[in-house]
Design an enzyme around this catalytic site. Structure first.
Site, PDB file in Angstrom:
ATOM      1  N   THR A  42      12.104 -59.001  72.110  1.00  0.00           N
ATOM      2  CA  THR A  42      12.857 -58.062  71.295  1.00  0.00           C
ATOM      3  C   THR A  42      12.075 -57.570  70.093  1.00  0.00           C
ATOM      4  OG1 THR A  42      13.743 -60.110  70.439  1.00  0.00           O
ATOM      5  CG2 THR A  42      15.134 -58.878  71.930  1.00  0.00           C
ATOM      6  N   GLU A  75      21.250 -53.976  73.311  1.00  0.00           N
ATOM      7  CA  GLU A  75      22.201 -53.665  74.386  1.00  0.00           C
ATOM      8  C   GLU A  75      22.554 -52.180  74.469  1.00  0.00           C
ATOM      9  OE1 GLU A  75      22.640 -57.779  73.312  1.00  0.00           O
ATOM     10  OE2 GLU A  75      23.347 -57.028  75.208  1.00  0.00           O
TER      11      GLU A  75
END
Lengths: 755, 176
Positions: A484, A722
């Site tokens: 990430t 997301e």
């Protein structure tokens, strides 16, 4: 010590890293192979454990023939329910931080078989080759029972879950009268939308290396996980250990996508074996065994939408039935989004579960929302056609300025800008509305679009910082970086807060010897850990200012923390930046070797409670479908995302690019196909569980829409892991309809459904 | 209810193959190993030589994470037994560059953010090295196609393409 951060700091600095496209600080380690993942700690005297998986879905083990295997020289032990020492008794000891309601599965606890590929034995040997061979010849007898793995047979057996996991919100109560509104409206649409189970399949397979330390029976547990503290808490409770005896380390994680949120059975098995044998042990799953872990649940959704002649939504009904296991109520937010994404007075949302003989599902990227958004956004497209309005125009007409579920305004919502910027970049105005109206030779061209929404969450976290006399800053928090960009953005935040060069800052994570941070998931790490990192660096800054003021003839005497700025390696007065002290000179002058600080931060719930906190996106997709063969190519995608402040546009863009690939995958490829005769996923390998390869991916454009938000958290970030996935599958399915005139409501959109 | 047995009705007898001496030349250095003949090249690298830069993503030749170069040609090291590679020049990610002195492809992968979790990355880079020396890939479509044996679950394909293309273009420039 714990403190909340009052307001956003004055960020007006020359050492200005936040918002800059910094390359990953962990990049050199990753591209050279130096980054070590869980199965790569080759400690001396290592034993190898190989898992034996159940070939049946339901029943019990009647006999384990361990003796022939144990005669093999080098085989050390066969662990099974027959010889596992007694462990913690109560369910609560097996519940991790993100466990759903119910009784967690306990590996090797009893002869009962609850799901296919359930781990039933662990063969431990001197080498990997030997453990694998011994596991392959271990004979186990079973008594089977009839299993039921088909959600389709459970349509009348749904129940409303009474208990959910962290972050689950039951559907809000109905509002208005959606039945009457639906029947009275001139335009109606109802349909069922389905996807089968899907598996996260991160590239790194789950593995644990337990390093047995002889100094007082302590273990270093190198685990593939998205939460070191969550694993430690589980292991200490289950095995009755102190935290000192079970240090969990996870510096690099080869993808997670949710599958590493809960401690998985390899860590249980590796610790079990290490404790029993007092040896170092490694246990790795095979790719086939990766399908024994949780999955995005097979879900059936029923949508009823109605609109008036002007295109105003009159009624929304969204009901979902999702699979869960016999032992846990796995819940996710599937339908709630349908009550908040569009303005509508008559809404009814239902969410039910049904039990099947499979392992519990687990969060998989954008859990719940990816499922719900496919159904809602497909249905919105279908209704737009019935009303005769452009799908984008239809969404703008029903734009929600308030969250009607919570009856609160949004802290910020730049979805309108996502629509406008995305449509302009994509060339949406070139779309001719009629299906099959655009083509290039044998290619049918389709344009589709859809919308997404996701939560902006901040949880509690702690961080520690140490600034030393050499001018180096080390900041730490037991968060994770599953790809990430955590290492990089935390380094940026720390360097900017103290005005230091990036090279002078090291961020350390993934270790339970560091201050606690929650699991990495739900797009909340940037907000959660970022706030803690910023706070602890400010605490260091305050200490440095005090020491600087004690220097002879200090130009900073009498200045408050608010009166100074940390820029370019200096502390300077705001009103006269020439009045400054070089930060590196402070500790030598004070005769101090280092300054340290540790801080905990928590969300400002009082401030947040008046608002709905969400990120949004708009996705536009172009597909080309071969008219004869039905092959679908996603040739262009524009994904416009509004997710608050973007800390690093380079890594953020990569997150969204990856999300689009996931969306293409969900739309066209992914399904874990259950053979109900065996109660087993039959395509449990990467050749038959299809995900995109490089040649499947074409032009993707990411727009990071500017969005300021001083309510979500001091940094103004909403997280971006997301949101980029949402809307993608629906946009592609909608584009396929536009291209072909065929509406596919059962993912994936495979060739057989188009020809 | 019925009884089933995990084992096949006629099982092979439980026995072991003896280990044997195997010499592997990796990144210009000879390594002598005593291993079972069924040890894959991938496991030999990772479990016996601590060359863990080569990754295991499936062990079935389906994902490409274990890609290494044999005499400059890319192969899936999980589909090759170590004993088969004696006398060959094996190059792994560790042999391409170091953190201090990166290979041009390693630098391009960082510059283009061509990875996220980093697990498929060594395989992607080895594959790209092989691809470039094959000399077949000149266009974006060709690179996409010829890099399609290497899966990336993070979905970094766009950036992988850009990183590889940058090096391919430089090679074409200096080569011509």
């Amino acid at each position: 010590m714990s403190q909340t951060i009052a307001t956003s700091p004055s960020i007006h600095l020359g050492t200005d890293y936040i918002g800059k496209p910094t390359s990953r600080v962990d990049g050199p380690a990753k591209v050279t192979g130096a980054a070590k993942y869980a199965a790569e700690f080759n400690v001396p005297g290592l034993l190898y454990g190989y898992i034996v998986s159940s070939p049946i879905a339901k029943g019990k083990i009647t006999k384990i023939h361990a003796e022939p295997v144990l005669t093999l020289p080098g085989v050390v032990r066969v662990f099974s329910h027959e010889n596992v020492p007694s462990l913690a008794w109560f369910d609560r000891s097996y519940k991790d931080d993100v466990a759903p309601g119910g009784s967690p599965f306990r590996p090797l606890h009893e002869p009962k078989i609850r799901f296919s590929q359930q781990p039933v034995a662990l063969v431990v040997a001197d080498t990997f080759e030997l453990a694998r061979y011994a596991a392959s010849v271990l004979e186990i007898e079973y008594e089977t029972e009839a299993h039921d793995t088909d959600l389709e047979t459970k349509r009348d057996n749904g129940y409303e879950p009474a208990r959910g996991k962290l972050g689950w919100v039951p559907p809000p109560p109905p509002r208005g009268n959606s039945n009457d509104a639906y029947h009275n409206a001139p335009h109606q649409h109802e349909a069922e939308y389905i996807h089968l189970a899907q598996h996260s399949n991160p590239m790194e397979m789950f593995a644990t290396t337990v390093e047995w330390l002889n100094d007082g029976q302590k273990m270093n547990i190198f685990d593939k996980t998205q939460g070191a503290y969550n694993v430690q808490s589980y292991i200490t409770k289950v095995f009755g250990l102190s935290k000192e005896e079970a240090r969990v380390i996870s510096k690099y994680t080869g993808g997670g996508f949710g599958s590493g949120l809960r401690p998985q059975h390899q860590v249980f098995l590796a610790v079990l074996a290490a404790l029993d044998l007092q040896r170092s042990v490694r246990v790795s799953l095979t790719r086939q065994q990766m399908f024994s872990l949780g999955h995005r649940p097979h879900t059936l959704q029923y949508l009823k939408l109605a609109a008036d002649d002007n295109g105003a939504l009159a009624a929304v009904q969204h009901a979902a039935l999702a699979e869960t296991s016999r032992f846990e109520d796995f819940t996710e937010n599937v339908v709630n989004w349908s009550g908040m994404l569009y303005q509508c007075e008559n809404v009814k949302l239902d969410y039910q579960l049904a039990e099947i003989d499979a392992n519990s599902p687990i969060d998989m990227r954008a859990p719940g929302a990816a499922t719900g958004s496919f159904a809602l956004e497909s249905a919105m497209d279908e209704l737009a056609y019935k009303v005769g309005i452009d799908p984008l125009e239809f969404r703008l007409l029903n734009y929600a300025d308030r969250d009607q579920n919570l009856k609160k305004p949004f802290s910020s919502k730049k979805l309108r800008e996502c629509y406008h910027q995305g449509a302009a970049k994509f060339g949406w105005d070139k779309r001719t509305p009629k299906p099959r109206s655009m083509r290039e030779g044998n290619w049918l061209i389709g344009y589709g679009m859809a919308t997404g929404v996701w939560d902006a969450t901040q949880l509690n976290a702690s961080a520690k910082a140490c600034f030393d006399a050499d001018g180096r800053l080390t900041v730490s928090s037991a968060s994770n970086d599953i790809g990430t960009g955590t290492y990089t953005i935390m380094t940026q935040i720390a360097a900017q807060t103290l005005g230091l060069p990036l090279e002078a800052v090291t961020f350390v994570l993934g270790d339970t010897n560091l201050p606690e941070a929650p699991v990495q998931g739900g797009s909340m790490t940037a907000a959660t850990v970022g706030t803690a990192v910023q706070a602890v660096c400010r605490a260091i800054g305050e200490k440095l200012l005090k020491l600087a003021q004690q220097m002879a003839d200090s130009p900073l005497k009498g200045a408050n923390f608010e009166d100074v700025q940390f820029v370019n390696g200096q502390i300077r007065r705001n009103e006269d930046t020439k009045q400054s002290v070089v930060i590196r000179d402070i500790l030598p002058a004070a005769g101090e070797a280092q300054v340290e600080a540790e801080t905990s931060t928590l969300p400002d719930l009082l401030k947040q409670s008046h608002y709905s906190l969400h990120s949004h996106n708009a996705v536009f997709a172009e597909v080309k479908v071969d008219e004869d063969l039905g092959t679908v190519h996603v040739t262009r995608v524009v994904n416009a995302v509004a997710a608050g402040r973007i800390l690093n546009p380079k890594t953020a863009r990569s997150q969204v690019l990856g999300s689009v690939v996931w969306g293409i995958s969900m739309a066209l490829m992914e399904e874990s196909m259950m053979d109900h005769g065996f109660g087993r996923y039959m395509n449990h390998n990467l050749a038959e569980y299809h995900i995109p390869v490089n040649a499947d991916i074409h032009n993707i454009e990411v727009i990071l829409v500017e969005e300021e938000d001083d309510i979500v958290n001091p940094l103004g970030v909403k997280g971006i892991g997301e949101i980029g996935l949402l809307g993608v599958a629906a946009a592609i399915a909608n584009a396929v309809f536009h291209a072909t005139g065929k509406r596919v409501r059962n993912l994936p959109v495979s060739i057989d459904k188009l020809v | 209810m019925s009884q089933v047995s995990h084992a096949l009705p006629t099982r092979p007898s439980v026995s072991l193959a003896p280990t044997q001496a195997v010499t592997l030349r990796i990144n210009g250095q000879d390594h002598l190993l005593q291993i079972a003949p069924w040890t894959t090249l991938l496991d030999a690298l990772r479990e016996y030589l601590d060359l863990t830069g080569t990754k295991k993503g499936c062990d079935h030749g389906q994902c490409g994470a274990c890609t290494v170069l044999i005499n400059g040609k890319r192969i899936n090291s999980c589909l090759s037994l170590a004993v088969m590679q004696q006398g060959e020049e094996i190059t792994t990610i560790e042999g391409l560059g170091t953190e201090e002195q990166l290979h041009p492809l390693q630098q391009a992968f960082i510059d283009h953010d061509a990875f996220q979790c980093g697990y498929c990355t060594p395989g992607q880079i080895c594959s790209a090295v092989g691809l470039i020396s094959e000399g077949r890939a000149r266009t974006e479509d060709e690179v996409r196609e010829l890099m399609s044996g290497n899966l990336c679950r993070c979905g970094a394909y766009t950036n992988i393409l850009n990183a590889v293309m940058e090096v391919v273009r430089n090679e074409l420039k200096t080569g011509s």
